[in-house]
Design a protein around this motif. Structure first.
Motif, mmCIF file in Angstrom:
data_model
loop_
_atom_site.group_PDB
_atom_site.id
_atom_site.type_symbol
_atom_site.label_atom_id
_atom_site.label_comp_id
_atom_site.label_asym_id
_atom_site.label_seq_id
_atom_site.Cartn_x
_atom_site.Cartn_y
_atom_site.Cartn_z
ATOM 1 N N LYS A 41 0.607 4.640 -2.425
ATOM 2 C CA LYS A 41 1.174 6.168 -1.818
ATOM 3 C C LYS A 41 0.321 6.249 -0.762
ATOM 4 O O LYS A 41 -0.219 7.421 -0.235
ATOM 5 C CB LYS A 41 0.946 7.074 -2.912
ATOM 6 N N GLU A 42 0.078 5.247 -0.110
ATOM 7 C CA GLU A 42 -0.716 5.208 1.533
ATOM 8 C C GLU A 42 0.038 5.994 2.382
ATOM 9 O O GLU A 42 1.356 6.031 2.732
ATOM 10 C CB GLU A 42 -0.991 3.874 2.137
ATOM 11 N N GLU A 43 -0.711 6.884 3.090
ATOM 12 C CA GLU A 43 0.087 7.675 4.314
ATOM 13 C C GLU A 43 0.549 6.464 5.373
ATOM 14 O O GLU A 43 -0.197 5.692 5.720
ATOM 15 C CB GLU A 43 -0.639 8.852 4.930
ATOM 16 N N TYR A 44 1.661 6.863 5.948
ATOM 17 C CA TYR A 44 2.315 6.066 7.049
ATOM 18 C C TYR A 44 2.815 6.741 8.112
ATOM 19 O O TYR A 44 3.219 8.178 8.057
ATOM 20 C CB TYR A 44 3.224 5.020 6.425
ATOM 21 N N VAL A 90 11.022 1.209 1.082
ATOM 22 C CA VAL A 90 10.088 -0.157 0.880
ATOM 23 C C VAL A 90 10.226 -1.061 -0.220
ATOM 24 O O VAL A 90 10.077 -2.064 -0.036
ATOM 25 C CB VAL A 90 8.698 0.660 0.780
ATOM 26 N N THR A 139 -4.841 1.833 5.838
ATOM 27 C CA THR A 139 -5.036 0.620 5.633
ATOM 28 C C THR A 139 -5.228 -0.422 6.694
ATOM 29 O O THR A 139 -5.966 -1.374 6.481
ATOM 30 C CB THR A 139 -3.733 0.108 4.747
ATOM 31 N N THR A 161 5.955 11.755 9.499
ATOM 32 C CA THR A 161 4.781 11.220 8.398
ATOM 33 C C THR A 161 5.298 11.784 7.086
ATOM 34 O O THR A 161 4.594 12.769 6.453
ATOM 35 C CB THR A 161 3.556 11.941 8.819
ATOM 36 N N VAL A 201 0.302 2.052 9.287
ATOM 37 C CA VAL A 201 -0.373 2.540 8.043
ATOM 38 C C VAL A 201 -1.777 2.530 8.433
ATOM 39 O O VAL A 201 -2.608 1.798 8.016
ATOM 40 C CB VAL A 201 -0.084 1.658 6.861
ATOM 41 N N TYR A 258 5.357 9.877 -0.027
ATOM 42 C CA TYR A 258 5.931 8.765 -0.863
ATOM 43 C C TYR A 258 7.024 8.869 -1.351
ATOM 44 O O TYR A 258 8.040 7.716 -1.175
ATOM 45 C CB TYR A 258 4.614 8.660 -1.969
ATOM 46 N N ALA A 283 9.574 7.314 0.915
ATOM 47 C CA ALA A 283 9.448 6.106 1.552
ATOM 48 C C ALA A 283 9.967 4.995 0.507
ATOM 49 O O ALA A 283 10.338 3.977 0.777
ATOM 50 C CB ALA A 283 8.048 5.755 1.847
ATOM 51 N N HIS A 329 0.793 -1.040 -0.064
ATOM 52 C CA HIS A 329 -0.098 0.023 0.091
ATOM 53 C C HIS A 329 0.717 1.306 -0.129
ATOM 54 O O HIS A 329 0.534 2.221 -0.622
ATOM 55 C CB HIS A 329 -1.082 -0.089 1.064
ATOM 56 N N ILE A 330 2.082 1.395 0.827
ATOM 57 C CA ILE A 330 2.944 2.466 0.667
ATOM 58 C C ILE A 330 3.584 2.730 -0.582
ATOM 59 O O ILE A 330 3.661 3.605 -1.202
ATOM 60 C CB ILE A 330 4.062 2.381 1.712
#
Length: 299
Positions: A189-192, A214, A246, A204, A243, A207, A210, A184-185
């Motif tokens: 481009k999910e926030e984490y 990742v 998600t 935080t 995350v 993308y 990360a 997802h990251i």
């Protein structure tokens, strides 16, 4: 004339004395679809239905293989309900990179990736998640024996398929919650967030920051359950990855102390944590070091 007869006798005697060479015979029947080959042992062909037009997960499938007797029994038992299938043994499908990452993002129950090609296509082995044997009457020992033999053969078809089709290389991935979070990251481009143990700063970043790290955590890395924590310092230093969009009720602690960098702990809101071991190419993979480097790049 006598000399010719003598010569023929000599030749025939020499031939008779020559050792015979075994002739290799193909013991399988080949099924073709889109230039791909599926080999099925001849003794199983009449027991199976091989359908290249079936779909799995709403995607086109190269091969869909079922036990014929169960399919026919299901039609007899439920003649007005075509969804009541049975006898499914396995399917083999091909997906592109985007489709594969969609599958990885939402879990892959009943599907295992087992190969890929030079064009970044991924080959999926679909399998049932329950027993598909169906009979109209009593289930006999012979029924179960045949079903067990077919299932044992189906479980080995991945290696056979790779051997029969040039251009495929073996490829494996695990499907833990951690795999899902990382996908997802990386691809959605999910926030984490990242939080160091005893730290007071929650990172935080976006993308682009990360992605390099990742990708390292996804590049051929497999995450297996750690069965015992006897030799693990569970109070050691770690960096926590969350995350929330998600997986809102869980987080992942990457241990960073020397000798523990291959250990990840998954935390839950209302139950005990579980532990994973990161592995690549048969060796421990220092996932904690990768995450530490990731945090350093932000600090």
């Amino acid at each position: 004339m006598k000399k010719l007869a003598l010569f023929l006798v000599l030749v025939l005697s020499l031939c008779a004395c020559a050792p015979t060479q075994p002739i290799e015979t193909d013991t399988t029947t080949k099924f073709e679809n889109e230039s791909f080959t599926l080999s099925i042992p001849n003794e199983y062909v009449d027991l199976l239905i091989v359908n290249p037009s079936e779909t799995e997960w709403n995607r086109s499938n190269l091969f869909h293989v079922s036990e014929k007797a169960s399919v026919e029994a299901a039609k007899e038992l439920w003649p007005d309900d075509p969804t009541m299938g049975g006898g499914f043994l396995f399917g083999i499908g091909r997906v592109n990179e985007t489709q594969f990452n969609e599958m990885m993002a939402w879990g892959m129950t009943g599907a295992d990736v087992f190969a890929r090609d030079a064009e970044n296509n991924y080959y999926i082995y679909y399998h049932p998640t329950d027993v598909q044997l169906i009979r109209t009457g009593d289930y006999t020992d012979a029924d179960w024996e045949q079903w067990g033999e077919l299932c044992e053969w189906a479980a080995q078809i991945k290696d056979t398929f790779i051997a029969d089709n040039s251009g495929l290389t073996p490829y494996q991935r695990t499907y833990k919650d951690l795999d899902c979070a990382l996908v997802h990251i990386a691809f959605w481009k999910e926030e984490y967030t990242l939080l160091e143990k005893d730290g007071d700063c929650v990172y935080t970043p976006g993308y682009p920051k990360a992605l390099p790290y990742v990708e390292q955590l996804l590049d051929g890395v497999l995450y297996f359950d750690l069965l015992t924590t006897e030799e693990l310092n569970t109070d050691g230093h770690y960096i926590r990855l969350s995350v929330p969009g998600t997986l809102p009720h869980t987080s992942f602690d990457f241990f960073t102390d020397e000798g523990q960098q291959h250990i990840i702990r998954q935390n839950f809101d209302n139950t005990l944590p579980v532990y994973y071991v990161a592995s690549r190419d048969g060796d421990f993979f220092p996932a904690g070091k990768v995450v530490a480097d990731w945090l350093d790049s932000l600090a």
